[in-house]
Design a protein around this motif. Structure first.
Motif, PDB file in Angstrom:
ATOM      1  N   PRO A   3      47.973 134.963 -97.513  1.00 62.88           N
ATOM      2  CA  PRO A   3      49.017 135.687 -96.767  1.00 62.88           C
ATOM      3  C   PRO A   3      48.640 135.926 -95.303  1.00 62.88           C
ATOM      4  O   PRO A   3      49.451 135.756 -94.405  1.00 62.88           O
ATOM      5  N   ARG A   4      47.398 136.278 -95.062  1.00 67.80           N
ATOM      6  CA  ARG A   4      46.959 136.530 -93.686  1.00 67.80           C
ATOM      7  C   ARG A   4      46.895 135.236 -92.883  1.00 67.80           C
ATOM      8  O   ARG A   4      47.256 135.198 -91.705  1.00 67.80           O
ATOM      9  N   VAL A   5      46.457 134.153 -93.498  1.00 69.22           N
ATOM     10  CA  VAL A   5      46.443 132.860 -92.819  1.00 69.22           C
ATOM     11  C   VAL A   5      47.864 132.426 -92.491  1.00 69.22           C
ATOM     12  O   VAL A   5      48.143 131.903 -91.408  1.00 69.22           O
ATOM     13  N   ALA A   6      48.807 132.685 -93.405  1.00 71.21           N
ATOM     14  CA  ALA A   6      50.203 132.326 -93.164  1.00 71.21           C
ATOM     15  C   ALA A   6      50.757 133.095 -91.956  1.00 71.21           C
ATOM     16  O   ALA A   6      51.491 132.533 -91.145  1.00 71.21           O
ATOM     17  N   VAL A   7      50.384 134.374 -91.819  1.00 72.09           N
ATOM     18  CA  VAL A   7      50.798 135.149 -90.643  1.00 72.09           C
ATOM     19  C   VAL A   7      50.252 134.482 -89.384  1.00 72.09           C
ATOM     20  O   VAL A   7      50.959 134.333 -88.390  1.00 72.09           O
ATOM     21  N   TRP A   8      49.004 134.110 -89.425  1.00 72.39           N
ATOM     22  CA  TRP A   8      48.372 133.475 -88.271  1.00 72.39           C
ATOM     23  C   TRP A   8      49.066 132.154 -87.932  1.00 72.39           C
ATOM     24  O   TRP A   8      49.316 131.848 -86.760  1.00 72.39           O
ATOM     25  N   LEU A   9      49.405 131.350 -88.942  1.00 68.46           N
ATOM     26  CA  LEU A   9      50.072 130.064 -88.711  1.00 68.46           C
ATOM     27  C   LEU A   9      51.489 130.247 -88.164  1.00 68.46           C
ATOM     28  O   LEU A   9      51.983 129.397 -87.439  1.00 68.46           O
ATOM     29  N   ARG A  10      52.139 131.343 -88.514  1.00 69.98           N
ATOM     30  CA  ARG A  10      53.513 131.586 -88.065  1.00 69.98           C
ATOM     31  C   ARG A  10      53.581 132.334 -86.736  1.00 69.98           C
ATOM     32  O   ARG A  10      54.679 132.569 -86.242  1.00 69.98           O
TER      33      ARG A  10
END
Length: 133
Positions: A124-131
């Motif tokens: 979830p945190r990586v997805a925030v970073w990617l978005r």
């Protein structure tokens, strides 16, 4: 974590669980027979990690804007649910011994399960970073 966020977290994890089961079927039926056990396990782990990151990226808007700590909490919840399922299913349903269950955490024979668990916890945190804009 609010009840609504917890329900969303659980529903997404159930989707991840379904993908993980499908990945396991693919690993046993195709990847390991074609590529051998070590390569099949690595390919399966990489595929599952990619699927988990893809799901986290896709559902991120559904969770809405949250403080970063909430995304960490979602990932840690997914990790705990995964571990409870893994040990519960392995021990209670499959009848595996505790040493057999812990073999998956040794990186032997191409098994990268601990890396997959790291992806589960951080997705979830990586997805925030990617978005991020």
């Amino acid at each position: 974590m609010s009840a609504a966020l917890m329900i969303k977290t659980l529903l997404v994890w159930l989707g991840i669980l379904a993908l993980a089961i499908g990945n396991g079927v693919l690993r046993e039926a195709l990847l390991m027979p074609v590529f051998g056990a070590p390569a099949g396990l690595v390919l399966s782990g990489v595929l599952l990690s990619g699927l988990i990151l893809g799901v986290a990226y896709a559902v991120l808007p559904w969770f809405g804007r949250l403080p970063l700590t909430r995304y960490w909490a979602i990932g840690m919840t997914w990790l705990c649910l995964t571990l409870v399922f893994e040990f519960g299913f392995g021990y209670l349903v499959q009848g595996k011994s505790w040493p057999q269950l812990f073999e998956a955490y040794t990186f032997q024979g191409g098994n990268i399960w601990p890396i997959v668990l790291l992806v589960v916890a951080t997705a979830p945190r990586v997805a925030v970073w990617l978005r991020r804009p």
